[in-house]
Each structure stands twice: as C-alpha cells, then as structure tokens.
Design an enzyme around this catalytic site. Structure first.
Site, mmCIF file in Angstrom:
data_model
loop_
_atom_site.group_PDB
_atom_site.id
_atom_site.type_symbol
_atom_site.label_atom_id
_atom_site.label_comp_id
_atom_site.label_asym_id
_atom_site.label_seq_id
_atom_site.Cartn_x
_atom_site.Cartn_y
_atom_site.Cartn_z
ATOM 1 C CE LYS A 129 -4.307 -1.860 1.607
ATOM 2 N NZ LYS A 129 -5.411 -1.883 2.538
ATOM 3 C CE LYS A 158 -8.820 -10.923 -1.601
ATOM 4 N NZ LYS A 158 -9.715 -10.919 -0.476
ATOM 5 C CE LYS A 163 -15.685 -7.016 3.115
ATOM 6 N NZ LYS A 163 -14.489 -6.464 3.701
#
Ligand code: ATP
Ligand code: LTN
Length: 334
Positions: free
Chosen positions: A114, A197, A200
């Site tokens: 990140k 993957k 959400k």
C-alpha cells in the site's frame, strides 16, 4: 470441558459482503462456532485506515454485523460485536506497539504494497500499525485459533511473535494463537477478471456477487461471467480460470464434488451451466438477504444485540488488559 477460543473479523468496507467473504469466511465461521468459543468482530477501527464518510461507515458497520447473523453466526452462541465498542482494543494496541520493532512492522507486505502504491505521505501511521491493532484483537481474548485468508497469515505470525516476546519479557499474559489458513478451494475470483480475487472494494462491480444484491442482478452477472472458447465445463485453473471459478462456487454452495458437477454438465454448453449456477446462488442468498434486510429494518434491536455481545467481549478483554497493565508496571487507579 472448556472449548478452545477462536477469533476472526472483517472490515466494514462495503454495504454488502461478497460471495468470497461468504464462502471463504462466513461458511467456515458458522461451522466452527459449534466446536469453539468463537469471537467475531466487525473491525471498524481497522476500517478507519481507509477514507470513509462517517455516516456511511456507521451504516456499513451495522450492515456487516447483520450479514454475519443472517449467514448463520448465532449472537447467542458466538460473541459477535463491533471492535470500537470494546475500548481495550485500542489500549492494548498501544502497549503492543511499544514492543514492536519499527523495521518489523515495516516488513509487513500489506503495508509495503500500500505504501509503495500511494507513497509514504499518503500512507497513514494507522496503516503502519494496522497489524499491531490486529494482534491486540486476537490476544485480548486469549485466542487459540485464528481463521484468516492467506493474505493475513503474516499478521497472525507477527501476533505470535508479539505474544511470545511479551510473555518472555513481562511474564505469561497471552495465549500464542495458531493461524488457520483458508483452503485454496475456498478462494473465489472476480467473475470478469478471474485471475484476481473477488473483493468488496473492487474497482468495478461487474464481476462481484454481492450478498445483498437483488437476485436477478446476481443471476445476470453469472450469465455474463468471463469463460473461454472451449465450451467444456471442466476444472483447469491455469487454462480455464473463469469456468474453474464458477465450478468452485458451485461446489462450495452445494457441497458437491467438482467432478460430479463436471459430469452433470458434460456435453452441455456454458449457458446451461451458468443457469444452473445462478439458481444455486440465488437459492442460497435469498434467505440470507431476506434475514439481513429484516435485521436492518430494526436497527434498535440490532444495536441491542451488538451491545449485549460487546459487554460479553468487554469482560474477557478487560481481564487481559488489567493483567497486561499490571505486568508492564502501570500504576493502578484506585
Ligand atoms: P477488502 O476489499 O475491503 O479488503 P475483501 O472482500 O477482500 O475486502 P476482507 O475484508 O479482506 O475481504 O476479508 C474478509 C474475509 O473474507 C477474510 O477471511 C478473507 O480471507 C475472506 N475473503 C475475502 N475475499 C475472498 C475471496 N475472494 N475468496 C475467498 N475468501 C475471501
Ligand atoms: N485484517 C483482517 C481483519 C481483521 C482480523 C482481525 C482477522 C482484523 N482483526 C483479527 C482475524 C483476526 C482482514 O483484513 N481480513
């Protein structure tokens, strides 16, 4: 005999969970809650590491909790609560951060990815200490096992290291937890991009099957799922990721073997197969969705359930925290 403790949680990062959360996590949790003394949290403090609209975060937190219950987590059997309702999480995280190496935290791959993507100035200290808060979640409850996805394994390893370090330095305060990594067969991929993957917070929602979506919409997404030109319903993750993913979902929801499903659809096209899968998904999600919406219709009752469970969590967490404060030498307030 006392049941072993289990701890897991999910971030309230969307209005609805997706089918990967259901197959990869909730189905296992539901099953495990009978043999473990289970704690399941909605980790809203962790969710603060992402930008949020405050009203929306509150709503997502309720919705995530409602979906746990709708998917079969029993709030009378398991302790299902909201992380921020239990003050001890943030307090223990602080103590643990003082025994965590700066370099050690910097080696966490989720943080490295990140911060590399967004740059250090756009990466918060909260994101850096995210795994320490996760360690506090787990250690407060003296958890024996922690079921998580592969991506969280490193965080549970750090948790183990911190528990051992603390116990050695200050005396036995924590159970050293064991990660239980979800099976590969429980991993679900994006319907439009079947090598990544399902998530959400995917950029596009065309390949995501939401638990709370209108069933007709989910069926449509399945009919449009990316496949290949072979026209044979056959599991081959390497060469046929789309079809293999659909087979995985089919098998997980029906409890049938992949080979049996391949046989059933031998000589039939992808259209038939997708229609069959759409029926399975809709049949599975319809009652879950109904129950979740019903719970969300009465937020006061849902809040009462969460408060009662938080009180149960508080009792366990406070005992651990008091022991930790004593061991590290904080003066007790009389
Ligand atoms: P986000 O995009 O916010 O990271 P996510 O949908 O990827 O969310 P997490 O909140 O990281 O999900 O994970 C919650 C639980 O669901 C974890 O146990 C994780 O392993 C599981 N899970 C998430 N996505 C999948 C998936 N595609 N297949 C199987 N399990 C999944
Ligand atoms: N980081 C996890 C969520 C999480 C968690 C936990 C999982 C926070 N605290 C404690 C297990 C145990 C994730 O993003 N899936």
């Amino acid at each position: 005999m006392k049941k072993p403790r289990l701890y897991s949680g999910m971030q309230p990062s969307a209005d609805s969970l997706q089918i990967g959360n259901y197959i990869g996590a909730l189905l296992q949790w539901r099953q495990l809650q009978t043999s473990y003394d289970a704690f399941f949290s909605v980790v809203d403090l962790h969710a603060l590491t992402q930008p949020n609209n405050p009203e929306e975060l509150r709503e997502k937190t309720r919705r995530t909790a409602a979906q746990y219950i709708a998917a079969g987590i029993e709030p009378s059997q398991s302790t299902l609560y909201v992380q921020s309702h239990v003050r001890a999480h943030a307090e223990l995280a602080w103590v643990l951060s003082t025994i965590t190496g700066y370099g050690e935290a910097g080696r966490m791959t989720q943080f490295k990815d990140k911060s590399a993507r967004y740059g250090t100035d756009s990466t918060s200290v909260g994101l850096f200490t995210y795994p320490v808060l996760m360690a506090a979640d787990i250690l407060l409850y003296q958890s024996d096992v922690v079921p998580v996805g592969d991506d969280q394994k490193q965080h549970v390893e750090l948790t183990r290291d911190l528990a051992e370090r603390f116990n050695k330095r200050f005396g036995e305060a924590f159970t050293v937890p064991i990660p239980v990594i979800q099976k590969d067969t429980a991993r679900i991929y994006d319907l439009q991009n079947p090598t990544s993957k399902m998530s959400k917070s995917a950029e596009s929602d065309a390949g995501v099957l939401w638990m709370l979506d209108d069933p007709a919409k989910s069926a449509k997404k399945i009919m449009r799922a990316v496949t290949d030109n072979e026209g044979v319903v056959r599991f081959d993750r390497e060469n046929k990721p789309g079809v293999s993913n659909l087979l995985t979902i089919y098998a997980a929801l029906t409890g049938r073997q992949i080979a049996t499903i391949e046989d059933e659809y031998a000589g039939r096209g992808y259209g038939d197969f997708k229609k069959g899968l759409a029926e399975v998904v809709v049949a599975e999600f319809e009652p879950v969705r109904g129950r979740a919406l019903e719970l969300l219709d009465d937020p006061a009752e849902l809040d009462r359930i969460l408060a009662a469970n938080a009180a149960r969590a508080d009792a366990v967490a406070d005992a651990t925290l008091a022991d930790v404060y004593e061991k590290v030498g904080l003066l007790r307030r009389v």
